[in-house]
Design a protein around this motif. Structure first.
Motif, mmCIF file in Angstrom:
data_model
loop_
_atom_site.group_PDB
_atom_site.id
_atom_site.type_symbol
_atom_site.label_atom_id
_atom_site.label_comp_id
_atom_site.label_asym_id
_atom_site.label_seq_id
_atom_site.Cartn_x
_atom_site.Cartn_y
_atom_site.Cartn_z
ATOM 1 N N PRO A 66 41.209 30.954 44.659
ATOM 2 C CA PRO A 66 41.572 32.161 43.895
ATOM 3 C C PRO A 66 42.813 32.970 43.673
ATOM 4 N N LEU A 67 42.871 33.132 42.736
ATOM 5 C CA LEU A 67 44.384 33.629 42.120
ATOM 6 C C LEU A 67 44.892 34.622 43.378
ATOM 7 N N GLY A 68 44.169 35.197 44.044
ATOM 8 C CA GLY A 68 44.447 36.053 44.947
ATOM 9 C C GLY A 68 45.126 35.637 46.752
ATOM 10 N N PHE A 106 54.009 31.022 42.313
ATOM 11 C CA PHE A 106 53.613 29.690 42.228
ATOM 12 C C PHE A 106 52.845 28.771 40.932
ATOM 13 N N GLY A 107 53.134 27.780 40.718
ATOM 14 C CA GLY A 107 52.554 27.201 39.313
ATOM 15 C C GLY A 107 51.137 26.856 39.395
ATOM 16 N N ASP A 108 50.395 26.345 38.244
ATOM 17 C CA ASP A 108 48.394 26.593 38.119
ATOM 18 C C ASP A 108 48.502 26.330 39.512
ATOM 19 N N CYS A 121 48.868 38.620 41.890
ATOM 20 C CA CYS A 121 48.439 37.285 40.903
ATOM 21 C C CYS A 121 49.696 37.366 40.677
ATOM 22 N N VAL A 122 49.761 36.337 40.969
ATOM 23 C CA VAL A 122 51.954 35.423 41.498
ATOM 24 C C VAL A 122 51.940 34.285 40.737
ATOM 25 N N SER A 123 50.793 33.947 39.763
ATOM 26 C CA SER A 123 50.643 32.214 40.040
ATOM 27 C C SER A 123 51.295 32.638 38.283
ATOM 28 N N THR A 124 51.183 31.354 38.176
ATOM 29 C CA THR A 124 50.941 30.701 36.571
ATOM 30 C C THR A 124 49.900 30.987 35.913
#
Length: 269
Positions: free
Chosen positions: A93-95, A85-87, A69-72
């Motif tokens: 999906p977050l994945g 990444f940003g939002d 999970c590499v998003s804000t």
């Protein structure tokens, strides 16, 4: 030659009006396969998009459906590899970073090809049962020609397995800090071990370890690796189904603990 005259309807084939002369329940395996795959796809799709109850901050439990999970947009603490990444918009999906590759790995898997070719596309649905298609082009045209990139999806799956291994290791975290061990750790580790077994049992992995060697006697190390992968490869179908189940079990357990529906029984801290 028209399409209706090809395949099992070709002029030189036996003229049998019935679709099959089998009297057993040949339709049962395709039906069970379809229901099993559909259940997983529906569950995984819903869970990938809901964006809730996927991380347990007290114990660092992260469901594999959201890793990495590499998003804000990820909840605090769940980004084990930082924010790349940003939002993300709600319709993603977050994945999203790895889910398409994992889907591609499963879809192009040699066993899953057999499973959905027979159960979904009826090509053919069973031995000695005529398929409804009048023409067969194999994996030489779109979209099935994409199946030939399976080995490249395998490389990505290896990286994702390493990520899931890291997630399982850092999940040995106590509620008050330091080392901790609970039922969730057993589930996470078991899931990772089985995912590794499924990934390494892949036909592409077997080919990489020894498929292109002409003289095994000159490469004893690679021959040993090839024999071990071959043993796993014999259970590739079983591992393919087991890992679908462990993925759902792991995600469901993390969801229940994260939402407060159940508590995680702890052995240490």
């Amino acid at each position: 030659m028209t399409a209706s005259a090809e395949g099992v309807r070709a002029p030189k084939r036996a003229r049998i009006a019935e679709r099959t002369l089998r009297t057993d329940r040949w339709w049962l395996p395709p039906l069970v396969t379809t229901l099993g795959l559909a259940t997983f796809v529906i569950y995984a799709t819903i869970r990938a998009f809901v964006r809730t109850a996927y991380y347990v901050p007290e114990y660092h439990y992260l469901t594999p459906f959201y890793s990495p999970c590499v998003s804000t947009s990820c909840v605090p603490g769940s980004s084990h590899f930082g924010h790349w990444f940003g939002d993300l918009p709600s319709w993603l999906p977050l994945g999203v970073l790895v889910l398409p590759f994992l889907l591609g790995f499963r879809l192009t898997c040699y066993y899953y090809r057999k499973a959905y070719y027979r159960s979904v596309w009826f090509s053919p649905p069973a031995c000695a049962v005529a398929e409804p298609h009048g023409k067969y082009t194999g994996e030489t045209r779109l979209p099935l020609i994409i199946q030939n990139v399976h080995r490249y999806f395998f490389y990505v799956a290896m990286v994702v397995s390493l990520v899931n291994t890291y997630d399982a290791i850092i999940a040995f975290h106590g509620k008050t800090g330091g080392f901790g061990f609970g039922v969730g750790n057993i589930i996470l580790v078991a899931n990772v071990v089985l995912l590794w077994a499924y990934t390494l049992s892949c036909h592409s992995c077997r080919h990489i370890t020894g498929g292109r060697l002409k003289h095994f006697s000159r490469h004893p190390a690679r021959y040993w690796m090839w024999t071990q992968v071959t043993k796993l490869n014999n259970r590739h179908m079983l591992l393919a189904w087991i890992t679908l189940g462990t993925l759902v079990l792991t995600d469901l357990y993390v969801m229940l603990v994260s939402s407060g529906a159940i508590s995680d029984p702890r052995f240490v801290n």
